[in-house]
Design an enzyme around this catalytic site. Structure first.
Site, PDB file in Angstrom:
ATOM      1  N   ARG A 174      -6.735   3.196  -0.731  1.00 21.69           N
ATOM      2  CA  ARG A 174      -5.812   4.680  -0.956  1.00 21.69           C
ATOM      3  C   ARG A 174      -6.288   5.212  -2.389  1.00 21.69           C
ATOM      4  NH1 ARG A 174      -5.668   1.772   2.787  1.00 21.69           N
ATOM      5  NH2 ARG A 174      -3.743   0.328   3.206  1.00 21.69           N
ATOM      6  N   SER A 223       4.194  -1.696  -1.180  1.00 19.58           N
ATOM      7  CA  SER A 223       3.088  -2.023  -1.566  1.00 19.58           C
ATOM      8  C   SER A 223       3.174  -1.331  -3.388  1.00 19.58           C
ATOM      9  CB  SER A 223       1.407  -2.521  -1.845  1.00 19.58           C
ATOM     10  OG  SER A 223       1.343  -3.410  -0.278  1.00 19.58           O
ATOM     11  N   GLU A 293       0.050   1.885  -6.748  1.00 18.08           N
ATOM     12  CA  GLU A 293      -0.255   2.309  -5.854  1.00 18.08           C
ATOM     13  C   GLU A 293       0.622   3.495  -6.133  1.00 18.08           C
ATOM     14  OE1 GLU A 293      -1.485   0.020  -2.664  1.00 18.08           O
ATOM     15  OE2 GLU A 293      -0.223   1.991  -1.320  1.00 18.08           O
TER      16      GLU A 293
HETATM   17  C1  LIG Z   1       8.355  -0.922   3.589  1.00 24.60           C
HETATM   18  C2  LIG Z   1       6.970   0.014   3.269  1.00 24.60           C
HETATM   19  C3  LIG Z   1       5.500  -0.294   3.625  1.00 24.60           C
HETATM   20  C4  LIG Z   1       4.162   0.776   3.293  1.00 24.60           C
HETATM   21  N1  LIG Z   1       2.751   0.225   4.039  1.00 24.60           N
HETATM   22  C5  LIG Z   1       2.089   1.213   3.784  1.00 24.60           C
HETATM   23  C6  LIG Z   1       1.061   0.784   4.658  1.00 24.60           C
HETATM   24  O1  LIG Z   1       0.514  -0.448   4.592  1.00 24.60           O
HETATM   25  N2  LIG Z   1      -0.059   1.614   3.988  1.00 24.60           N
HETATM   26  C7  LIG Z   1      -0.027   2.089   2.868  1.00 24.60           C
HETATM   27  O2  LIG Z   1      -1.008   2.758   3.152  1.00 24.60           O
HETATM   28  N3  LIG Z   1       1.146   2.521   2.555  1.00 24.60           N
HETATM   29  C8  LIG Z   1       2.270   2.267   2.838  1.00 24.60           C
HETATM   30  N4  LIG Z   1       3.340   2.241   2.044  1.00 24.60           N
HETATM   31  C9  LIG Z   1       3.292   3.583   1.259  1.00 24.60           C
HETATM   32  C10 LIG Z   1       4.027   5.076   1.446  1.00 24.60           C
HETATM   33  O3  LIG Z   1       4.339   4.632   3.138  1.00 24.60           O
HETATM   34  C11 LIG Z   1       2.089   5.443   2.318  1.00 24.60           C
HETATM   35  O4  LIG Z   1       1.546   5.721   1.056  1.00 24.60           O
HETATM   36  C12 LIG Z   1       2.812   6.901   2.926  1.00 24.60           C
HETATM   37  O5  LIG Z   1       1.544   7.706   3.715  1.00 24.60           O
HETATM   38  C13 LIG Z   1       3.691   8.028   2.195  1.00 24.60           C
HETATM   39  O6  LIG Z   1       3.660   9.505   2.631  1.00 24.60           O
HETATM   40  P1  LIG Z   1       4.576  10.152   2.067  1.00 24.60           P
HETATM   41  O7  LIG Z   1       5.150  10.799   3.182  1.00 24.60           O
HETATM   42  O8  LIG Z   1       6.148   9.039   2.127  1.00 24.60           O
HETATM   43  O9  LIG Z   1       4.187  10.761   0.912  1.00 24.60           O
HETATM   44  P2  LIG Z   1       5.341  10.508  -0.534  1.00 24.60           P
HETATM   45  O10 LIG Z   1       5.436   9.701  -1.245  1.00 24.60           O
HETATM   46  O11 LIG Z   1       6.860  11.790  -0.007  1.00 24.60           O
HETATM   47  O12 LIG Z   1       4.367  11.135  -1.510  1.00 24.60           O
HETATM   48  C14 LIG Z   1       3.175  10.839  -2.021  1.00 24.60           C
HETATM   49  C15 LIG Z   1       2.475  11.369  -2.692  1.00 24.60           C
HETATM   50  O13 LIG Z   1       1.436  12.632  -1.520  1.00 24.60           O
HETATM   51  C16 LIG Z   1       1.830  13.618  -2.312  1.00 24.60           C
HETATM   52  N5  LIG Z   1       1.712  14.602  -0.679  1.00 24.60           N
HETATM   53  C17 LIG Z   1       2.855  14.060   0.301  1.00 24.60           C
HETATM   54  N6  LIG Z   1       2.601  15.469   0.848  1.00 24.60           N
HETATM   55  C18 LIG Z   1       1.377  16.241   0.611  1.00 24.60           C
HETATM   56  C19 LIG Z   1       0.625  17.482   1.549  1.00 24.60           C
HETATM   57  N7  LIG Z   1       1.376  18.259   2.772  1.00 24.60           N
HETATM   58  N8  LIG Z   1       0.087  17.713   0.926  1.00 24.60           N
HETATM   59  C20 LIG Z   1      -0.684  16.981  -1.067  1.00 24.60           C
HETATM   60  N9  LIG Z   1       0.231  16.232  -0.988  1.00 24.60           N
HETATM   61  C21 LIG Z   1       0.816  15.769  -0.718  1.00 24.60           C
HETATM   62  C22 LIG Z   1       3.112  13.861  -3.122  1.00 24.60           C
HETATM   63  O14 LIG Z   1       2.886  15.370  -3.536  1.00 24.60           O
HETATM   64  C23 LIG Z   1       2.704  11.849  -3.510  1.00 24.60           C
HETATM   65  O15 LIG Z   1       1.903  12.435  -4.887  1.00 24.60           O
HETATM   66  C24 LIG Z   1       4.291   1.762   2.559  1.00 24.60           C
HETATM   67  C25 LIG Z   1       5.850   1.722   1.742  1.00 24.60           C
HETATM   68  C26 LIG Z   1       7.122   1.623   2.448  1.00 24.60           C
HETATM   69  C27 LIG Z   1       8.016   1.974   1.610  1.00 24.60           C
END
Ligand SMILES: Cc1cc2nc3c(=O)[nH]c(=O)nc-3n(C[C@H](O)[C@H](O)[C@H](O)COP(=O)(O)OP(=O)(O)OC[C@H]3O[C@@H](n4cnc5c(N)ncnc54)[C@H](O)[C@@H]3O)c2cc1C
Length: 301
Positions: A174, A223, A293
């Site tokens: 992560r 998480s 996380e």
């Molecule tokens: C119900 C639920 C279940 C989940 N299950 C999992 C799982 O099984 N495994 C897991 O790993 N995660 C899980 N997550 C967490 C989350 O979905 C992941 O971490 C996901 O990768 C975040 O993506 P996002 O586009 O929503 O990023 P955001 O939340 O929008 O951003 C997260 C970070 O990434 C950065 N970021 C986003 N896009 C870019 C870009 N293009 N360039 C540079 N930086 C960027 C942002 O600036 C921020 O710091 C879960 C979340 C929820 C709500």
């Protein structure tokens, strides 16, 4: 934070949103206003916009906000909404594809299954974008994002692009260590194996497994804490007797102790208080330091 202080080029002025509530853009439904919120039409439009910003403008790149706590005072500067315009997904050859950063992981997983590419099913239940998955090295059910990456297209705050091989990045559970600060993901070339046996049904089975154990559909960031080596954050939180603990409208989910759910109107301050309480209790009872996380950004009120 005062809105309206940041001047943008006349060409873009009518297309930016000022004081946009970030609670609309995070899966926790929590967060104060973004000073300025920009939804690019496509990659070229985004790069052109960045090139017009005054030097030193704070930038925050947003995916689907599924791993994000935005504080109640909001975000200063510009929030770039990647999922509106970075949406291209193309197959390059039998096993390789290019995917822009705003593509939801679920769409990527479904498309890989149609193309007979695996392993990508693990991405199906991750409710974020590819950009967020690259930033977090998102993973599930034993699969992870970065082992699939061959190269990434990045840009800096001024909109200058470059391509980097995956080897420029270190990655672990992560997290990643990028080769430079101030670079953002535009797209990635991903390589899979040609394994047409994986079906939509197999993917649905994984989604069902999640539904049985996690409060899917409720407002959370997934998480809350990473799992400490050799243990599970959920087990420790539950053993500390914290399931169901509530501060304001944020509560430790009775279904899965590592999920904090917003019942209706939680504030970021409530979330931070509950996170601190959990860390303190788990440390006191088991001597384990739980590490969040999710990412925290923005200003306190
Ligand atoms: C119900 C639920 C279940 C989940 N299950 C999992 C799982 O099984 N495994 C897991 O790993 N995660 C899980 N997550 C967490 C989350 O979905 C992941 O971490 C996901 O990768 C975040 O993506 P996002 O586009 O929503 O990023 P955001 O939340 O929008 O951003 C997260 C970070 O990434 C950065 N970021 C986003 N896009 C870019 C870009 N293009 N360039 C540079 N930086 C960027 C942002 O600036 C921020 O710091 C879960 C979340 C929820 C709500």
């Amino acid at each position: 934070m005062s809105a309206g202080t940041l001047i943008v080029d006349a060409e873009f002025e009518s297309r930016v949103r000022r004081a946009e509530p970030m609670s609309r853009h995070t899966s926790w439904h929590v967060g104060g206003p973004a000073e300025l919120y920009f939804s690019p039409r496509d990659r070229a439009d985004l790069l052109a916009f960045l090139a017009t910003l005054p030097e030193g403008t704070p930038l925050f790149w947003l995916g689907l906000g599924s791993n994000l706590l935005v504080r109640d005072g909001g975000i200063r500067g510009v929030v770039v909404d990647t999922q509106s315009g970075l949406t291209r997904l193309e197959r390059i050859n039998d096993t390789t594809l290019t995917c822009e950063a705003g593509v939801p992981c679920a769409r990527l997983a479904r498309q890989c299954i149609k193309w007979g590419l695996a392993p990508a099913e693990f991405l199906a239940g991750i409710p974020g974008t590819l950009g967020g998955a690259l930033f977090m090295n998102a993973g599930a059910f034993g699969g992870e994002t970065w082992p699939r990456v061959r190269s990434v297209d990045v840009c800096d705050a001024r909109g200058n692009e470059r391509r980097r091989p995956a080897g420029d990045y270190q990655y672990g559970y992560r997290h990643i260590v990028p080769p430079a600060q101030g670079e953002y993901f535009l797209a990635a070339a991903l390589e899979f194996e040609y394994r047409p046996g994986v079906t939509e049904e197999a993917m649905r089975e994984l989604l069902l497994r999640r539904k049985e154990t996690q409060p899917i559909g409720e407002w959370s960031c997934g998480s809350t804490f990473t799992n400490p080596p050799g243990d599970h954050a959920a087990r420790l939180i539950e053993a500390a007797g914290l399931k169901g603990t509530r501060i304001g409208d944020i509560m430790v989910s009775p279904k899965h102790a590592n999920f904090l759910v917003n019942i209706e109107a939680a504030t970021a301050a409530d979330v931070e208080r509950l996170v601190a309480l959990i860390q303190q209790e788990v440390q006191r009872k088991f001597g384990v330091q739980l590490i969040p996380e999710f990412r925290t950004v923005g200003e306190t009120l």
